[in-house]
Design an enzyme around this catalytic site. Structure first.
Site, short mmCIF file in Angstrom:
data_model
loop_
_atom_site.label_atom_id
_atom_site.label_comp_id
_atom_site.label_asym_id
_atom_site.label_seq_id
_atom_site.Cartn_x
_atom_site.Cartn_y
_atom_site.Cartn_z
N LYS A 172 0.84 -1.34 0.24
CA LYS A 172 0.13 -0.10 0.02
C LYS A 172 0.63 1.35 -0.35
O LYS A 172 0.57 2.06 -0.84
CB LYS A 172 -0.99 0.19 1.18
CG LYS A 172 -1.36 1.32 1.51
CD LYS A 172 -2.26 1.14 3.12
CE LYS A 172 -2.01 1.15 3.96
NZ LYS A 172 -1.63 3.00 3.97
N ASN A 173 1.95 1.47 0.95
CA ASN A 173 1.84 2.65 1.03
C ASN A 173 3.84 3.29 -0.48
O ASN A 173 4.20 3.88 -0.23
CB ASN A 173 4.01 2.66 2.73
CG ASN A 173 2.18 3.25 3.19
OD1 ASN A 173 1.28 3.22 3.31
ND2 ASN A 173 3.01 2.65 4.18
N CYS A 229 -5.71 8.13 9.66
CA CYS A 229 -5.42 7.02 10.68
C CYS A 229 -5.19 7.71 11.81
O CYS A 229 -4.41 9.47 11.37
CB CYS A 229 -4.80 5.57 11.14
SG CYS A 229 -5.38 4.67 10.37
N ARG A 279 0.34 14.32 13.82
CA ARG A 279 0.03 14.22 11.96
C ARG A 279 0.42 14.86 11.49
O ARG A 279 -1.04 15.34 10.35
CB ARG A 279 -0.95 13.29 11.47
CG ARG A 279 -0.66 11.16 12.28
CD ARG A 279 -1.23 10.24 11.32
NE ARG A 279 -0.43 9.93 10.34
CZ ARG A 279 -1.25 8.90 9.65
NH1 ARG A 279 -2.29 7.62 9.91
NH2 ARG A 279 0.12 8.43 8.37
N ASP A 309 4.38 0.77 12.07
CA ASP A 309 2.98 0.19 11.65
C ASP A 309 2.75 -0.87 12.44
O ASP A 309 1.41 -2.29 12.21
CB ASP A 309 3.38 0.00 10.17
CG ASP A 309 3.03 0.98 9.64
OD1 ASP A 309 2.35 2.27 10.60
OD2 ASP A 309 2.42 1.77 8.59
N ARG A 343 -9.09 -0.91 4.52
CA ARG A 343 -7.72 0.46 4.00
C ARG A 343 -6.87 -0.04 4.19
O ARG A 343 -5.65 0.53 2.26
CB ARG A 343 -7.92 1.47 5.20
CG ARG A 343 -8.93 2.09 5.69
CD ARG A 343 -8.58 3.65 6.03
NE ARG A 343 -7.51 4.32 5.17
CZ ARG A 343 -6.04 4.58 6.24
NH1 ARG A 343 -6.60 4.84 7.54
NH2 ARG A 343 -5.53 5.06 5.50
C1 UD1 Z 1 4.10 7.43 6.97
C2 UD1 Z 1 3.19 5.20 6.36
C3 UD1 Z 1 2.74 4.85 7.59
C4 UD1 Z 1 3.59 5.11 8.49
C5 UD1 Z 1 4.92 6.17 8.57
C6 UD1 Z 1 5.97 6.03 9.44
C7 UD1 Z 1 1.99 5.83 4.28
C8 UD1 Z 1 0.95 5.99 3.48
N1 UD1 Z 1 2.24 6.05 5.61
O1 UD1 Z 1 2.40 8.22 7.11
O2 UD1 Z 1 2.23 3.77 7.13
O3 UD1 Z 1 3.33 4.46 9.83
O4 UD1 Z 1 5.21 6.64 7.51
O5 UD1 Z 1 6.94 4.95 9.12
O6 UD1 Z 1 2.85 5.40 3.60
N2 UD1 Z 1 5.63 14.82 10.71
C9 UD1 Z 1 5.86 16.35 11.01
N3 UD1 Z 1 5.46 17.14 10.03
C10 UD1 Z 1 5.26 17.23 8.84
C11 UD1 Z 1 5.34 15.59 8.61
C12 UD1 Z 1 5.23 14.54 9.58
O7 UD1 Z 1 5.74 16.86 12.31
O8 UD1 Z 1 4.63 17.80 8.36
C13 UD1 Z 1 5.61 14.22 11.71
C14 UD1 Z 1 4.96 12.70 12.53
O9 UD1 Z 1 3.01 13.77 13.20
C15 UD1 Z 1 5.32 11.54 12.59
C16 UD1 Z 1 6.71 11.49 12.03
O10 UD1 Z 1 6.47 13.51 11.73
O11 UD1 Z 1 5.34 11.80 14.33
C17 UD1 Z 1 6.45 10.73 10.80
O12 UD1 Z 1 5.34 11.22 9.92
P1 UD1 Z 1 5.34 10.18 8.63
O13 UD1 Z 1 6.79 9.85 8.74
O14 UD1 Z 1 5.16 11.93 7.63
O15 UD1 Z 1 3.93 9.66 7.86
P2 UD1 Z 1 3.24 9.50 7.05
O16 UD1 Z 1 3.84 9.71 5.76
O17 UD1 Z 1 2.09 10.52 7.64
#
Ligand code: UD1
Length: 430
Positions: A22-23, A116, A121, A305, A397
């Site tokens: 998925k990711n 989720c 996030r 995850d 999902r």
């Molecule tokens: C992706 C994955 C999710 C996985 C996560 C971490 C997808 C669709 N989802 O989520 O399954 O659990 O990586 O491996 O690929 N953060 C900020 N500011 C930002 C963006 C992120 O502070 O602008 C923080 C988030 O709050 C979190 C951390 O960075 O604490 C990691 O988030 P991120 O790696 O961005 O996760 P996703 O890309 O949303």
């Protein structure tokens, strides 16, 4: 109504095949809008997040056809930069359209992303990066709007190696003027997948898999045919289910080289894991050793995850253990559901203290999010009697057929869907 009834099932045995990732699929599908032609993708999992992504692509003018697990995305006529609220609000991945739309249309309208509920996030990294590349971004009434005359390369240092932000930057930078350097970039296999796909289409990206990425903008990308890698999180979920039930099974189509952190933890508890062709054999019959301490982290550390599925296993495992969650602060909600099944878990800040050797009993529980839902299904296999997992749509999902897959390994369970969920399930398959 959308529930999974799960019955105590004994050791899981047999073989199961792992779906596409998925990711990895979601950002590659987003990247298809950068390519004016027909992109062909294989091994696309039939899950609701993919359906929402197809909805988004069609709403911006792409023609998307599906044949089995193959997708044909014709992005010749992208005609709007506005992502629709109904699909974007359902998934986190919609935020990466910010970079992709700026690259393709020089403007973007992105509703605040859904997905989720596992912590704050935020998307500040995405916005800061686009501004560094020359875009003007505004946030108003739960909508991000952005425009730019021409994106230009920039040096961008991420405060945290965010997967989504790294993807946004890559999508913006591949067609930007000049060179972009990303420091503290995410190193997840899904980043390597996105870069592999884009490089096959003519992009110039180096450093994928490391924490420094170098992207030299090119003037255009050409259509390609690409196969999505298998899902390391689904493979890991099934490996934990087998180990937790003290079963033994072949998990086929497993990206074992991406799963070292999990297999180390399982082996520490006494599991035997053998590589077999394109899969692994997990033998949990002697998995009786305590686990101790596990900390989630960015790749290649233990994936957040898989934290909830592991939490379930540790409830019944020998000894007491601690899980520390360092990625998403709100990811222990599954613990409160596991307590309804008799688990003994104490959550303090970012740590869960688990008392092992618990005898779980069936009860009604609610999936708090995607991976937490899968963890509760595993808990149901271990609990006496019947466990009903409500809000099972969360699980759809990310898992194409968790019930069918676990039933093939001997699990006893029944899926109940309401009419609209049946319709959705049908739409995914057609
Ligand atoms: C992706 C994955 C999710 C996985 C996560 C971490 C997808 C669709 N989802 O989520 O399954 O659990 O990586 O491996 O690929 N953060 C900020 N500011 C930002 C963006 C992120 O502070 O602008 C923080 C988030 O709050 C979190 C951390 O960075 O604490 C990691 O988030 P991120 O790696 O961005 O996760 P996703 O890309 O949303």
């Amino acid at each position: 109504m959308n529930t999974i009834e799960v019955y105590e099932s004994g050791p899981l045995k047999g073989e199961v095949f792992v779906q596409g990732s998925k990711n990895a699929a979601l950002p590659v599908m987003t990247a298809a809008i950068l390519i004016p032609g027909v992109t062909v993708l294989h091994n696309i999992p039939l899950i609701t997040d993919i359906l929402y992504m197809i909805t988004i692509l069609r709403s911006v003018g792409c023609v998307v056809e599906r044949n089995g697990d193959s997708l044909y995305i014709d992005a010749c006529h992208v005609n709007t930069s506005q992502i629709p609220q109904n699909a974007a609000g359902k998934m986190r991945s919609s935020i990466i359209f910010l970079g992709a739309m700026l690259a393709r249309m020089h403007r973007a309208g992105i509703p605040y992303p859904g997905g989720c509920v596992i912590g704050k996030r935020p998307f500040d990294f995405h916005v800061d990066a686009m501004e560094r590349m020359g875009a003007v971004v505004a946030a108003k009434e739960k909508m991000l709007t952005a425009n730019v005359r021409n994106l230009h390369g920039a040096d961008i240092t991420l405060r945290f190696p965010s997967v989504g932000a790294t993807e946004s930057i890559i999508l913006a930078a591949v067609l930007a003027d000049g060179r972009t350097r990303v420091f503290n970039a995410a190193r997840e296999p899904e980043i390597q997948e996105l870069c592999g796909f884009l490089n096959a289409a003519g992009a110039k990206i180096s450093g994928a898999g490391g924490s420094e990425l170098l992207i030299d903008g090119v003037s255009s990308l050409k259509p390609v045919e690409y196969r999505i890698r298998p899902d390391r999180i689904v493979a890991g979920t099934y490996a934990i289910a087998v180990a937790a039930t003290r079963g033994n099974a072949h998990i086929l189509n497993t990206p074992k080289e991406e799963m070292g952190a999990l297999t180390d933890v399982l082996c520490k508890m006494g599991c035997e894991i053998k590589e077999e062709g394109r899969g692994i054999f997990v033998d949990g019959r002697n998995a009786s050793a305590p686990c101790g301490y596990v900390r989630t982290g960015v790749y290649p550390e233990f994936p957040t995850d898989l934290q909830s599925p592991l939490l379930t296993m540790l409830c019944v495992q020998e000894g007491n253990s601690i899980i520390e969650e360092t990625v998403f602060e709100g990811r222990f909600r599954t613990a409160f559901e596991l307590e309804k099944l008799g688990a003994d878990i104490c959550v303090k800040d970012r740590r869960a203290y688990i008392t092992g050797r618990c005898r779980l009993h069936g009860a009604d529980v609610c999936a708090p999010e995607l991976r937490g839902g899968a963890a509760l299904v595993i808990a149901g296999l271990l609990a006496s009697g019947k466990t009903i997992v409500h809000d099972a749509w969360f699980i759809d999902r990310g898992y194409a057929d968790i019930c069918g897959d676990l039933e093939r390994l001997g699990a006893k369970m029944t899926r109940n869907r309401g009419q609209w969920e049946e319709d959705l399930s049908l739409a995914i398959r057609n």
